[in-house]
Design an enzyme around this catalytic site. Structure first.
Site, PDB file in Angstrom:
ATOM      1  CG  ASP A 190      -1.816  -1.044   1.445  1.00 52.31           C
ATOM      2  OD1 ASP A 190      -2.081  -1.736   0.450  1.00 52.31           O
ATOM      3  OD2 ASP A 190      -2.314  -1.244   2.581  1.00 52.31           O
ATOM      4  CB  ILE A 191       0.571   4.540  -1.700  1.00 50.05           C
ATOM      5  CG1 ILE A 191       0.745   4.115  -3.151  1.00 50.05           C
ATOM      6  CG2 ILE A 191       1.151   5.929  -1.476  1.00 50.05           C
ATOM      7  CD1 ILE A 191       0.161   5.093  -4.143  1.00 50.05           C
TER       8      ILE A 191
ATOM      9  CB  CYS B 277     -23.883   4.253  25.262  1.00 54.73           C
ATOM     10  SG  CYS B 277     -23.218   5.915  25.230  1.00 54.73           S
TER      11      CYS B 277
ATOM     12  CD  GLU C 102     -19.578  -2.024  24.790  1.00 54.52           C
ATOM     13  OE1 GLU C 102     -20.048  -1.870  25.938  1.00 54.52           O
ATOM     14  OE2 GLU C 102     -19.817  -1.231  23.847  1.00 54.52           O
TER      15      GLU C 102
ATOM     16  CG  HIS D   2     -19.441   2.079  25.272  1.00 56.62           C
ATOM     17  ND1 HIS D   2     -20.343   1.541  24.387  1.00 56.62           N
ATOM     18  CD2 HIS D   2     -19.501   3.419  25.107  1.00 56.62           C
ATOM     19  CE1 HIS D   2     -20.916   2.518  23.702  1.00 56.62           C
ATOM     20  NE2 HIS D   2     -20.418   3.665  24.118  1.00 56.62           N
TER      21      HIS D   2
HETATM   22  N1  GLN Z   1     -25.341   9.207  20.576  1.00 59.77           N
HETATM   23  C1  GLN Z   1     -25.334   9.156  22.012  1.00 59.77           C
HETATM   24  C2  GLN Z   1     -24.517  10.268  22.634  1.00 59.77           C
HETATM   25  O1  GLN Z   1     -23.701  10.880  21.990  1.00 59.77           O
HETATM   26  C3  GLN Z   1     -24.867   7.802  22.510  1.00 59.77           C
HETATM   27  C4  GLN Z   1     -23.466   7.495  22.106  1.00 59.77           C
HETATM   28  C5  GLN Z   1     -23.136   6.047  22.280  1.00 59.77           C
HETATM   29  O2  GLN Z   1     -24.007   5.187  22.319  1.00 59.77           O
HETATM   30  N2  GLN Z   1     -21.871   5.742  22.396  1.00 59.77           N
HETATM   31  O3  GLN Z   1     -24.689  10.532  23.792  1.00 59.77           O
END
Ligand code: GLN
Length: 541
Positions: free
Chosen positions: A146-147, A379, A515, A513
């Site tokens: 790849d360049i 979220c 996860e 999050h």
């Molecule tokens: N869109 C939403 C916010 O900005 C949730 C973002 C997300 O789920 N990571 O608060």
């Protein structure tokens, strides 16, 4: 002394270079070494934060708030070492630093060139922020040829010279495809790929050859001969049933032996019983549950990489297989779509952005609440569940999120100011998109007697965030009357971070999050508990 392992890939993309790097990191750890993993990405974006997960897969967020490539998620899941901002750099970041220096006059009138200025900046990055690690594994994104990757290859070539062969090794991942018409595995693409690497001055020391079937000894010898590599350094990397078998299978192939031998390191065989245990539980489950994931990018699994892994970890913790049913949220905007959820043991609404499909997520949360199906909102998923409860239980008919347009009752809105430790952080309406979110690990305090307090087993947690909008705490009382409580809050008590419905079998939403922090050998408690609830639900039907 820190040694460097440079990992490149050839022939085609998507060979699993990130996984290969992560697995090698885990093997070196299992031999008692400390490791750090890094990724150099040749694309021009400053970071992947503004890239569509549709194109590039999920944006992985580190504790220190960097938006990074999803390979860093593999690194953390396999080694448990928390990634940092300094572990992912792109061409865009390198160039913007170099240009900023040039504008400041730091180069004292010199002509700025790719070699040496850009390559020096890359080398500084590779060598920065390293403490006492025994190994730094440095993966170069993209495919040789790849360049965009040329300056990176040149930089690691120079580093090999400067560090000396006793501190640097080059590992190249290639493909040995099976051609069905001739019934043979073909080595030519690997030969060409190594030639390409040689043309930029890099002679690989170890070749990891991806193949869908065992590579005969004769073909390994042929690759070794043509690529100028010892035959035992040509290592087959065969397809496996679960990604958690990769460390075991690479060890069988001898990759960690080769690396140790190259550096003259004598260590006993690695301790891999932990990995065998994980593979055992992942491949021989005692039951199964089905979780519906109601999202927007459901046709690109990489967009939800960490989520899928965390659910698998929840399954490993409970010795069940977790089947995922990815459902496009827009379909819940039609009346009859709820039939899709028949036979589902749990519903998860993950993170997301923007208005498309948002009302579908609200309906899916409503279905889970009314039918008493375990519900996990992450979220955006939590924000939509709060809107649903506000509208349908608390009687706040105009409840909405200002992200989705004007909301007469902004249950979710843009917060312009919040605190992290003692520092006040701000963001502005209409500001730049890149780097304007609440990002990285924040402390959250859990309420006594809440379900989450019980699940975590502690009252102070640190979880990673990536969002602009927040729950409006002005609605707390009205929602509590309707049966939804905020069981986790920021230390100053201003930001609701977790909601739950105590009267429901399992209904939890989190602003962060979780996860991102789940690992196969340390499944995240929320995912373990959610899968447990899904098992309980499956016994009811
Ligand atoms: N869109 C939403 C916010 O900005 C949730 C973002 C997300 O789920 N990571 O608060």
């Amino acid at each position: 002394m820190t040694r460097f392992i440079f990992i490149t890939g050839g022939v085609v993309s998507s060979l699993g270079k990130g996984l290969a790097s992560a697995a090698l990191g885990a093997l070196l750890q299992a031999r008692g070494f400390t490791v750090r993993l890094r990724k150099l990405d040749p694309y021009l974006n400053v970071d992947p934060g503004t890239m569509s997960p549709y194109q590039h897969g999920e944006v992985y967020v580190t504790d220190d708030g960097a938006e990074t490539d999803l390979d860093l998620g593999h690194y953390e899941r396999f080694t448990g070492v928390a990634s940092r901002r300094s572990d992912n750099v792109t061409t865009g970041r390198i160039y913007s630093d170099v240009i900023a220096k040039e504008r400041r006059g730091d180069y004292l009138g010199a002509t700025i060139q790719v070699i040496p200025h850009v390559t020096d900046a890359i080398k500084d990055y590779v060598l920065s922020d390293i403490a006492t690690e025994d190994f730094v594994l440095c993966e170069i994104g993209g495919t040789v040829g790849d360049i965009e990757s040329l300056p990176f290859l040149e930089a690691i070539r120079q580093l090999g010279n400067e560090l000396g062969r006793e501190r640097a090794i080059y590992l190249h991942l290639t493909l040995v495809p099976f051609i069905s018409t001739s019934g043979e595995l073909k080595t030519k693409p690997t030969q060409h790929s190594v030639k390409e690497l040689l043309s930029v001055g890099i002679q690989p020391d170890v070749l990891l050859c991806r193949a869908d079937r065992p590579i005969p000894e004769s073909e390994r010898r042929k690759i070794a001969l043509f690529c100028n590599v010892r035959p035992d350094a040509v290592i087959p990397a065969l397809d496996v049933d679960t990604i958690y078998r990769v460390p075991l299978s690479y060890h069988e192939g001898g990759v960690d032996d080769q690396v140790c031998r190259y550096f003259g390191l004598e260590t006993p065989s690695p301790e891999l019983s932990g990995w065998s245990g994980i593979v055992e539980r992942a491949t021989k489950p005692e039951g199964e549950v089905t979780i519906a994931v109601i999202g927007k990018y459901t046709n690109l699994m990489d967009a939800y990489k960490s989520l899928a892994e965390a659910l698998a970890h929840g399954g490993i913790a409970n010795s069940v297989r977790v089947n995922l049913q990815w459902i496009e949220s827009e379909i819940f905007e039609r009346e009859d779509a709820v039939d899709q959820l028949d036979g589902i043991n749990g519903i998860l609404v993950p993170g997301g952005f923007g208005v498309r499909g948002a009302e579908g997520k609200v309906s899916a949360a409503g279905f889970a609440r009314a039918r008493r199906v375990p519900f996990f909102g992450i979220c955006f998923g939590m924000q939509m569940a709060i809107i649903e409860v506000a509208r349908n239980l608390a009687g706040i008919k105009g409840a909405g999120s200002t992200e989705l347009g004007p909301a007469p009752e902004p249950v979710i809105g843009l917060m312009t100011e919040w605190t992290r430790g003692n520092v006040v952080e701000r963001r502005f309406e209409g500001g730049e998109l890149g780097g304007t979110m609440r990002l990285g690990a924040y402390e959250c305090n859990l309420s006594a007697n809440s379900r989450v307090r019980q699940i975590y087993g502690e009252d102070r947690i640190f979880e990673r965030h990536r969002h602009r909008y927040e729950v409006n705490s002005a609605y707390e009382e009205a929602l509590a009357k309707a049966g939804m409580i905020f069981s986790g809050k920021s230390p100053d008590g201003k930001l609701p971070e977790i909601m739950e419905i105590p009267e429901h079998p399992w209904f939890i939403g989190v602003q962060f999050h979780p996860e991102l922090k789940s690992k196969p050998f340390e499944p995240h408690p929320l995912f373990t508990s959610f899968v447990r609830a899904a098992i309980d639900q499956s016994r009811l039907v």
